[in-house]
Design an enzyme around this catalytic site. Structure first.
Site, short mmCIF file in Angstrom:
data_model
loop_
_atom_site.label_atom_id
_atom_site.label_comp_id
_atom_site.label_asym_id
_atom_site.label_seq_id
_atom_site.Cartn_x
_atom_site.Cartn_y
_atom_site.Cartn_z
N CYS A 1 40.99 44.81 48.19
CA CYS A 1 41.48 45.47 46.98
C CYS A 1 40.50 44.91 45.62
O CYS A 1 39.22 45.25 45.71
CB CYS A 1 42.87 45.39 46.90
SG CYS A 1 43.56 46.54 45.76
N LYS B 1 42.45 37.13 50.42
CA LYS B 1 42.04 37.68 48.85
C LYS B 1 41.72 36.33 48.18
O LYS B 1 42.46 35.30 47.96
CB LYS B 1 43.04 38.63 48.37
CG LYS B 1 42.79 39.21 47.18
CD LYS B 1 43.91 40.40 46.88
CE LYS B 1 43.47 41.19 45.81
NZ LYS B 1 44.81 42.01 45.44
N GLU C 1 45.66 47.08 52.23
CA GLU C 1 46.41 45.84 51.80
C GLU C 1 47.80 46.04 51.68
O GLU C 1 48.35 47.06 51.29
CB GLU C 1 45.81 45.68 50.29
CG GLU C 1 46.30 44.28 49.56
CD GLU C 1 45.85 44.32 48.09
OE1 GLU C 1 45.86 43.08 47.69
OE2 GLU C 1 45.91 45.42 47.40
#
Length: 292
Positions: free
Chosen positions: A156, A122, A43
């Site tokens: 993440c 994300k 990330e």
């Protein structure tokens, strides 16, 4: 059997496009030379592009992401060229992208030997992203069909939410890529525990690639702690702790690849012949706890 590589990616300062391109090309070539067919960076690895900005801009949290937007087209072309030249699948980490609505989203592209395959945003934003950086959540999950198998990407914090991985599993993903960026050991363990839990619940493999090292020139990437790892369900034919491999050091001084062999047929076999059927039995839990 496929060979996959997750990078413990040290955040380094590259002050010119040429220096950054040489760095990324050499890093990916190293993994490919060791036989890796799928390369994963963490990330915000793409935010290293901000090193090319003037010090005052790269040192400003909001100005740094605005400043890299003109570089994105060339960056995507660079990644496309690396994947084609090396004949690999490349997930070069994520980076903030300004969309047509003016909002920034944390985006991870996937490139293959034949070109760009698409991206995953994300979905769950951390407090830092939401409250200080003003990064917005994306929408939807995608499963990528590749010659290696069906892949999904959870960036993440997304790995800490069971229903996201479950959605990918129900869409046919056998391997989830988990690029991460954490600035504390606790943060690293939250993502790592989430990744391993998602592998257990869905009887899939999860590959984590983290940022590491210190970057005092970047307010977003200033401190980074993490360990690369490949996780599978602990069951017949799999490691007893569900860990196929983890990189040796929690925070090495330079970028290092964790390269592993993974048999996705064996992962699939566990779903039909394992000691437990967590993937199959998932719906039962909701039936049992539903109010009368």
């Amino acid at each position: 059997m496929i060979r996959i590589a997750a990078c413990q990616y040290a955040i380094e300062l590259h002050e010119s496009w040429e220096a950054y391109a040489r760095h990324l090309e050499a890093l990916c070539a190293e993994a490919a030379e060791r036989g890796a067919q799928l390369l994963v960076l963490p990330e915000y690895a793409g935010l290293v592009l901000s090193g090319q900005l003037a010090p005052a801009l790269r040192g400003d949290l909001l100005a740094s992401i605005e400043g890299i937007q003109p570089l994105l087209q060339d960056w995507r072309a660079l990644c496309t060229g690396i994947a084609a030249k090396l004949g690999v699948y490349l997930q070069p980490g994520s980076l903030p992208v300004r969309d047509a609505d003016g909002r920034y989203r944390n985006r991870a592209w996937l490139f293959g030997p034949g070109g760009e395959l698409g991206f995953q945003d994300k979905l769950m934003m951390t407090r830092f992203e939401r409250e200080h950086w003003h990064i917005s959540a994306g929408q939807g999950l995608r499963v990528f069909d590749t010659s290696l198998g069906r892949l999904g990407i959870l960036i993440c914090y997304d790995n800490e939410f069971p229903l996201l991985a479950r959605t990918l599993a129900e869409g046919g993903a056998d391997l989830i890529l988990a690029p991460s960026c954490t600035d504390t050991e606790a943060g690293y363990h939250r993502v790592r525990i989430g990744a391993q839990a998602r592998a257990l619940e869905n009887q899939v493999a999860v590959l984590q690639s983290p940022t590491v090292g210190l970057a005092p020139w970047s307010p977003a990437l200033d401190e980074n702690i993490g360990r690369a790892g490949l996780y599978v369900p602990p069951d017949y034919g799999m490691p007893r702790d569900g860990v196929i491999a983890e990189s040796a050091a929690l925070c090495p001084g330079s970028s290092q690849w964790l390269i592993c062999d993974l048999d996705l047929d064996e992962v699939r076999r566990v779903r039909n012949e394992g000691q437990v059927f967590t993937r199959r039995d998932w719906p039962e839990q909701f039936e049992r706890i539903r109010p009368a």
